[in-house]
Design an enzyme around this catalytic site. Structure first.
Site, PDB file in Angstrom:
ATOM      1  N   PRO A   1       0.818  -1.209   0.000  1.00 50.13           N
ATOM      2  CA  PRO A   1       0.000   0.000   0.000  1.00 50.13           C
ATOM      3  C   PRO A   1       0.851   1.259   0.000  1.00 50.13           C
ATOM      4  CG  PRO A   1       0.011  -1.004   2.183  1.00 50.13           C
ATOM      5  CD  PRO A   1       0.847  -1.890   1.301  1.00 50.13           C
ATOM      6  N   GLY A   2       0.419   2.220  -0.768  1.00 52.36           N
ATOM      7  CA  GLY A   2       1.012   3.558  -0.710  1.00 52.36           C
ATOM      8  C   GLY A   2      -0.002   4.463  -0.050  1.00 52.36           C
TER       9      GLY A   2
ATOM     10  N   CYS B   1       0.360  29.878 -14.570  1.00 55.34           N
ATOM     11  CA  CYS B   1      -0.220  30.604 -15.690  1.00 55.34           C
ATOM     12  C   CYS B   1      -0.878  29.657 -16.681  1.00 55.34           C
ATOM     13  CB  CYS B   1       0.831  31.482 -16.321  1.00 55.34           C
ATOM     14  SG  CYS B   1       1.109  32.908 -15.245  1.00 55.34           S
TER      15      CYS B   1
ATOM     16  N   ARG C   1      -2.938  16.195  -8.349  1.00 55.89           N
ATOM     17  CA  ARG C   1      -4.017  15.202  -8.413  1.00 55.89           C
ATOM     18  C   ARG C   1      -5.389  15.785  -8.814  1.00 55.89           C
ATOM     19  NH1 ARG C   1      -5.593  12.110  -5.003  1.00 55.89           N
ATOM     20  NH2 ARG C   1      -5.430  10.190  -6.188  1.00 55.89           N
TER      21      ARG C   1
HETATM   22  N1  LLP Z   1       2.214  -1.538  -6.096  1.00 55.19           N
HETATM   23  C1  LLP Z   1       2.303  -1.296  -7.415  1.00 55.19           C
HETATM   24  C2  LLP Z   1       2.855  -2.321  -8.290  1.00 55.19           C
HETATM   25  C3  LLP Z   1       1.839  -0.071  -7.932  1.00 55.19           C
HETATM   26  O1  LLP Z   1       1.911   0.163  -9.242  1.00 55.19           O
HETATM   27  C4  LLP Z   1       1.298   0.900  -7.061  1.00 55.19           C
HETATM   28  C5  LLP Z   1       0.832   2.186  -7.572  1.00 55.19           C
HETATM   29  C6  LLP Z   1       1.251   0.607  -5.687  1.00 55.19           C
HETATM   30  C7  LLP Z   1       1.706  -0.635  -5.237  1.00 55.19           C
HETATM   31  C8  LLP Z   1       0.686   1.555  -4.688  1.00 55.19           C
HETATM   32  O2  LLP Z   1      -0.627   1.877  -4.970  1.00 55.19           O
HETATM   33  P1  LLP Z   1      -1.514   2.678  -3.893  1.00 55.19           P
HETATM   34  O3  LLP Z   1      -1.683   1.775  -2.710  1.00 55.19           O
HETATM   35  O4  LLP Z   1      -0.765   3.896  -3.516  1.00 55.19           O
HETATM   36  O5  LLP Z   1      -2.762   2.973  -4.608  1.00 55.19           O
HETATM   37  N2  LLP Z   1      -0.461   8.862  -9.056  1.00 55.19           N
HETATM   38  C9  LLP Z   1      -1.699   8.163  -8.836  1.00 55.19           C
HETATM   39  C10 LLP Z   1      -1.486   6.769  -8.350  1.00 55.19           C
HETATM   40  C11 LLP Z   1      -0.660   5.898  -9.242  1.00 55.19           C
HETATM   41  C12 LLP Z   1      -0.457   4.554  -8.633  1.00 55.19           C
HETATM   42  C13 LLP Z   1       0.512   3.762  -9.402  1.00 55.19           C
HETATM   43  N3  LLP Z   1       0.847   2.507  -8.814  1.00 55.19           N
HETATM   44  C14 LLP Z   1      -2.555   8.954  -7.842  1.00 55.19           C
HETATM   45  O6  LLP Z   1      -2.160  10.042  -7.433  1.00 55.19           O
HETATM   46  O7  LLP Z   1      -3.641   8.507  -7.494  1.00 55.19           O
END
Ligand code: LLP
Length: 407
Positions: A266-267, A334, A304
């Site tokens: 998780p991120g 801008c 975002r």
């Molecule tokens: N593992 C893999 C293989 C991933 O590609 C990602 C995110 C994560 C884990 C973590 O995902 P999370 O738990 O954070 O959803 N910039 C976009 C999100 C792109 C996510 C890409 N991969 C945003 O701001 O929503």
């Protein structure tokens, strides 16, 4: 506001001590999220790997490490930063997409777990290392037996990731030819998948596939889990998800006699709600149709809302009792640069501080120097004490690496 985890008085002090715009992270909230996740999965052997692409500040990484997570990386540079933050290689997984094999070689050299997501690099891995380097294989489940509703369609659309299930004959060929030890399978559902059914259907496929690979010890289900949001009833509860995984976990053990470890990356679940962007209102303006509150930030700091239409709660911390009014909250770039359209806020006056919530994930990490503006400073609150964890840029940061031609 008084009950806000970051007290109003503290926010004002942070603004005056460190200036705005300012990213603020609440270490305690990160800890809570980790604890929630672990509690939900407490009945199974589960490991967390923080997806550092969400926020790769070294102090955040060190906090995660202090709390016992591993880390999920997607580039050789992320591997280097994770090592620099003190993670041991066995606590790092490398999950790149479409990379040159040289990058994988660097990760192998660093001794981290390798996740392969295309046949081309799988063959190169086999040729280069034969039996000596174990790997994970990332799958693309191509759920074409499910109704093509939004979630499934979203998954198909991002199918540049992983090896399609239909191509697993080729995977077996390569694995057998080179003796590649496959120790894990991986699937990342992505946060665009909002339904537990789709998430679990993908997971079921991974459990089934694990039966074909006797050396598989780890199943990695990626990230994409959204933290609970009061405004979003579709977000699925991590406890309910864990319950479903528990069933699959024990069923697999019963059927095969094999004991797996489940991994998650998780991120946003860990850091999204722990982060805030504190901005100052510079200009209040009416163009004859709408009221604008123009702040000293923009999509160069938090992209975002513009890129994904994401909704971030905004609080006017300087005038919490002010009359409610509608504003377009806009940045100073801008070009069209909105944080929120038609947002009801307590009356905003020039100089007021606005707190943009849920900005911890993919906020700073996706920021840029567009319009030659400085990236914000970052502060982390640990045990109620603020620590500066990144200085605000200076002109030198904008000039770094530029080589002038003097005509
Ligand atoms: N593992 C893999 C293989 C991933 O590609 C990602 C995110 C994560 C884990 C973590 O995902 P999370 O738990 O954070 O959803 N910039 C976009 C999100 C792109 C996510 C890409 N991969 C945003 O701001 O929503």
């Amino acid at each position: 506001m008084e009950n806000h985890p970051l007290q109003k008085a503290m926010l004002k002090k942070l603004a005056s001590d460190y200036g705005t715009p300012l990213y603020i992270y609440d270490a305690y909230k990160i800890k809570q999220q980790i604890e929630t996740f672990r509690k939900a999965f407490s009945e199974i052997d589960m490991r967390l790997f923080y997806a550092m692409k969400a926020n790769s500040n070294l102090s955040i990484l060190k906090w995660m490490k202090h709390l016992g997570t591993g880390v999920d990386t997607v580039s050789a540079n992320e591997v280097a930063l994770a090592l620099r933050a003190g993670f041991r290689p066995e606590n790092i997984v490398f999950t790149p997409n479409m990379v040159n094999f040289d990058e994988i070689k660097q990760a192998v050299k660093a001794g981290v777990f390798i996740n392969i997501e295309n046949l081309s690099n799988l063959e190169k891995l086999g040729k280069a290392y034969g039996k000596s380097v174990p790997c994970f294989i990332r799958i693309n489940p191509l759920l074409d037996d499910m109704p093509w509703e939004n979630d499934v369609e979203a998954w198909h659309k991002q199918s540049k990731f992983g090896i399609a299930l239909q191509q697993f004959d080729r995977v077996h060929d390569l694995v057998n030819r080179y003796g590649i030890p496959v120790i894990g399978l991986h699937l990342h559902a992505s946060h665009v998948i909002m339904s537990r059914e789709v998430f679990l259907r993908g997971a079921q496929i991974v459990f089934e596939l694990a039966k074909e690979f006797s050396g598989v010890k780890y199943l990695d289900f990626g990230g994409g889990l959204r933290p609970e949001e009061p405004d979003n009833p579709k977000v699925f509860d991590v406890f309910a998800l864990a319950e479903a995984f528990r069933e699959k976990f024990y069923q697999f053990r019963q059927e095969t006699g094999r004991k797996l470890q489940l991994w998650f990356e998780p991120g946003r679940f860990l850091i999204r709600q722990a982060g805030y962007l504190l901005v100052r209102t510079e200009v209040i303006k009416n163009n004859g149709i709408v009221d604008f509150t123009g702040v000293n930030s923009g999509f160069n700091h938090l992209i975002r809302p513009m890129l994904y239409g994401s909704w971030h709660n905004i609080i006017n911390i300087s005038n919490p009792a002010g009359e409610k009014k509608k504003y377009n909250v806009v940045g100073n770039l801008c070009e069209i640069d909105n944080f929120a359209i038609g947002r009801t806020l307590n009356e905003v006056r020039e100089g007021d501080l606005l707190l943009v919530e849920n900005a911890g994930a993919y906020g700073f990490s996706m920021s840029s120097h567009y319009n030659s503006r400085f990236k914000p400073a970052e502060v982390m609150i640990v045990n109620d004490k603020p620590f500066l964890i990144r200085k605000r840029d200076t002109l030198d940061d904008l000039l770094r690496n530029q080589i002038e031609i003097n005509f």
